[in-house]
Design a protein around this motif. Structure first.
Motif, PDB file in Angstrom:
ATOM      1  N   PHE A 101      -8.418   3.959  11.313  1.00 57.32           N
ATOM      2  CA  PHE A 101      -8.882   3.646   9.965  1.00 57.32           C
ATOM      3  C   PHE A 101      -9.900   2.519  10.011  1.00 57.32           C
ATOM      4  O   PHE A 101      -9.673   1.483  10.639  1.00 57.32           O
ATOM      5  CB  PHE A 101      -7.714   3.190   9.082  1.00 57.32           C
ATOM      6  CG  PHE A 101      -6.715   4.261   8.775  1.00 57.32           C
ATOM      7  CD1 PHE A 101      -5.584   4.413   9.560  1.00 57.32           C
ATOM      8  CD2 PHE A 101      -6.897   5.107   7.689  1.00 57.32           C
ATOM      9  CE1 PHE A 101      -4.648   5.397   9.275  1.00 57.32           C
ATOM     10  CE2 PHE A 101      -5.963   6.096   7.396  1.00 57.32           C
ATOM     11  CZ  PHE A 101      -4.843   6.242   8.192  1.00 57.32           C
ATOM     12  N   TYR A 112       0.851  -1.178   0.000  1.00 59.13           N
ATOM     13  CA  TYR A 112       0.000   0.000   0.000  1.00 59.13           C
ATOM     14  C   TYR A 112       0.895   1.239   0.000  1.00 59.13           C
ATOM     15  O   TYR A 112       2.031   1.211   0.470  1.00 59.13           O
ATOM     16  CB  TYR A 112      -0.888   0.049   1.253  1.00 59.13           C
ATOM     17  CG  TYR A 112      -2.086  -0.868   1.222  1.00 59.13           C
ATOM     18  CD1 TYR A 112      -1.953  -2.226   1.505  1.00 59.13           C
ATOM     19  CD2 TYR A 112      -3.357  -0.383   0.920  1.00 59.13           C
ATOM     20  CE1 TYR A 112      -3.061  -3.067   1.487  1.00 59.13           C
ATOM     21  CE2 TYR A 112      -4.464  -1.220   0.903  1.00 59.13           C
ATOM     22  CZ  TYR A 112      -4.301  -2.562   1.183  1.00 59.13           C
ATOM     23  OH  TYR A 112      -5.406  -3.394   1.166  1.00 59.13           O
ATOM     24  N   GLN A 151       0.816   5.330   1.254  1.00 59.51           N
ATOM     25  CA  GLN A 151       0.084   6.250   2.123  1.00 59.51           C
ATOM     26  C   GLN A 151       0.598   7.667   1.937  1.00 59.51           C
ATOM     27  O   GLN A 151       1.785   7.941   2.111  1.00 59.51           O
ATOM     28  CB  GLN A 151       0.207   5.836   3.590  1.00 59.51           C
ATOM     29  CG  GLN A 151      -0.627   6.673   4.532  1.00 59.51           C
ATOM     30  CD  GLN A 151      -0.565   6.192   5.971  1.00 59.51           C
ATOM     31  OE1 GLN A 151       0.410   5.588   6.416  1.00 59.51           O
ATOM     32  NE2 GLN A 151      -1.633   6.431   6.716  1.00 59.51           N
ATOM     33  N   GLN A 167      -3.909  11.352  -0.707  1.00 55.54           N
ATOM     34  CA  GLN A 167      -4.635  10.193  -1.231  1.00 55.54           C
ATOM     35  C   GLN A 167      -5.000   9.166  -0.167  1.00 55.54           C
ATOM     36  O   GLN A 167      -5.780   8.251  -0.447  1.00 55.54           O
ATOM     37  CB  GLN A 167      -3.810   9.517  -2.331  1.00 55.54           C
ATOM     38  CG  GLN A 167      -3.533  10.389  -3.543  1.00 55.54           C
ATOM     39  CD  GLN A 167      -4.793  10.702  -4.312  1.00 55.54           C
ATOM     40  OE1 GLN A 167      -5.777   9.966  -4.269  1.00 55.54           O
ATOM     41  NE2 GLN A 167      -4.786  11.817  -5.018  1.00 55.54           N
ATOM     42  N   GLY A 168      -4.434   9.300   1.012  1.00 50.52           N
ATOM     43  CA  GLY A 168      -4.715   8.303   2.039  1.00 50.52           C
ATOM     44  C   GLY A 168      -4.014   6.995   1.747  1.00 50.52           C
ATOM     45  O   GLY A 168      -2.924   6.973   1.182  1.00 50.52           O
ATOM     46  N   LEU A 169      -4.648   5.888   2.106  1.00 58.30           N
ATOM     47  CA  LEU A 169      -4.074   4.562   1.914  1.00 58.30           C
ATOM     48  C   LEU A 169      -4.554   3.996   0.581  1.00 58.30           C
ATOM     49  O   LEU A 169      -5.725   3.724   0.389  1.00 58.30           O
ATOM     50  CB  LEU A 169      -4.506   3.629   3.037  1.00 58.30           C
ATOM     51  CG  LEU A 169      -3.724   3.730   4.326  1.00 58.30           C
ATOM     52  CD1 LEU A 169      -4.540   3.204   5.489  1.00 58.30           C
ATOM     53  CD2 LEU A 169      -2.421   2.941   4.213  1.00 58.30           C
ATOM     54  N   PHE A 221      -9.590   1.047   2.498  1.00 61.01           N
ATOM     55  CA  PHE A 221      -9.572   1.848   3.719  1.00 61.01           C
ATOM     56  C   PHE A 221     -10.318   3.164   3.551  1.00 61.01           C
ATOM     57  O   PHE A 221     -10.361   3.742   2.458  1.00 61.01           O
ATOM     58  CB  PHE A 221      -8.127   2.162   4.116  1.00 61.01           C
ATOM     59  CG  PHE A 221      -7.369   0.985   4.649  1.00 61.01           C
ATOM     60  CD1 PHE A 221      -6.697   0.128   3.793  1.00 61.01           C
ATOM     61  CD2 PHE A 221      -7.320   0.730   6.007  1.00 61.01           C
ATOM     62  CE1 PHE A 221      -5.998  -0.969   4.271  1.00 61.01           C
ATOM     63  CE2 PHE A 221      -6.619  -0.362   6.504  1.00 61.01           C
ATOM     64  CZ  PHE A 221      -5.966  -1.211   5.634  1.00 61.01           C
ATOM     65  N   GLY A 222     -10.860   3.649   4.655  1.00 57.48           N
ATOM     66  CA  GLY A 222     -11.351   5.007   4.708  1.00 57.48           C
ATOM     67  C   GLY A 222     -10.188   5.982   4.851  1.00 57.48           C
ATOM     68  O   GLY A 222      -9.019   5.571   4.924  1.00 57.48           O
ATOM     69  N   ASP A 223     -10.514   7.274   4.881  1.00 54.23           N
ATOM     70  CA  ASP A 223      -9.476   8.298   4.945  1.00 54.23           C
ATOM     71  C   ASP A 223      -8.887   8.461   6.340  1.00 54.23           C
ATOM     72  O   ASP A 223      -7.904   9.192   6.517  1.00 54.23           O
ATOM     73  CB  ASP A 223     -10.034   9.638   4.481  1.00 54.23           C
ATOM     74  CG  ASP A 223     -10.295   9.644   2.982  1.00 54.23           C
ATOM     75  OD1 ASP A 223     -11.142  10.440   2.528  1.00 54.23           O
ATOM     76  OD2 ASP A 223      -9.653   8.839   2.271  1.00 54.23           O
TER      77      ASP A 223
END
Lengths: 114, 114
Positions: B90, A35, A37, A41-43, B104-106
């Motif tokens: 998260f 992933y 991060q 963009q977040g994850l 995932f959420g932010d």
């Protein structure tokens, strides 16, 4: 059990250089995930392997990014010709697989492209 | 495809107060659901997960979450927070397949004031 091990913890590269990130999954886990991060963009899911075979790379940028899993004890994520927008924390995770979907994450590699 | 919404980017509570962090998911069916916590400069750690059965699941450090299918929600709760609970939380969803790929959420940044 040392958990998922990622090396290096921090990597600084110049624009245009190559970066290779390493991940050692938990022993006995059959699935490995990458992933990315970032604040914006977040994850983001990048790619994953099951029993060393690439299963889903739908999140990988089409150019410059590649991932491999040459044996059950490590996976690498390679970024060629790094760009400033590649700066992020890259997280590796592993899971038992076989329907057990819990991911166990490493501490991540913080990549900074200058 | 599945998705997760965490509507609260930041939550601040006083030590000893109760806590609820909200999570809503989008998935056609009953998914696997997870809450992870991330402390500064660390990877994600699993707090709890829901696969099936009792919709209220208990996790580590006194956290629990309730799966409400009719509302597509999986809110995280804690009766009394401690300053050490300050972190990013998260929520994540996975399809009921062998894939193991989590979306995932932010994230929600939790600050506990002493």
């Amino acid at each position: 059990n040392a958990g998922v091990i990622q090396t290096p913890r921090h990597k600084v590269t110049g624009k245009g250089q190559e970066a290779t990130l390493w991940c050692e999954p938990i022993s006995g886990h059959s699935a490995v995930f990458w992933y990315r991060q970032t604040i914006v963009q977040g994850l983001e899911f990048l790619t994953y392997f099951r029993n060393q075979a690439p299963i889903d790379d739908s999140g990988m940028p089409k150019e410059r990014f590649s991932a491999q899993m040459p044996n059950q004890s490590h996976s690498t994520l390679k970024i060629q010709s790094t760009q400033p927008q590649d700066s992020a924390v890259y997280l590796c995770a592993s899971s038992l697989g076989g329907g057990e979907n819990t991911l166990y994450f490493g501490a991540g590699t913080r990549l900074s492209v200058l | 495809a599945q998705s997760v919404t965490q509507p609260d980017a930041r939550v601040t509570v006083s030590e000893g107060a109760s806590l609820q962090l909200r999570c809503k998911y989008s998935y056609s069916g009953t998914p696997y659901l997870f809450w992870y916590v991330q402390y500064p400069r660390q990877g994600l750690q699993l707090l709890l997960k829901y696969y099936s059965g009792d919709p209220v699941v208990q996790g580590v450090n006194g956290f629990e979450a309730e799966f409400i299918k009719s509302n597509s929600s999986f809110h995280l709760r804690k009766a009394s927070v401690h300053w050490s609970d300050s972190a990013v939380y998260f929520c994540a969803v996975s399809a009921r397949t062998n894939t193991g790929k989590l979306t995932f959420g932010d994230g929600t940044v939790l600050t506990v004031k002493p």
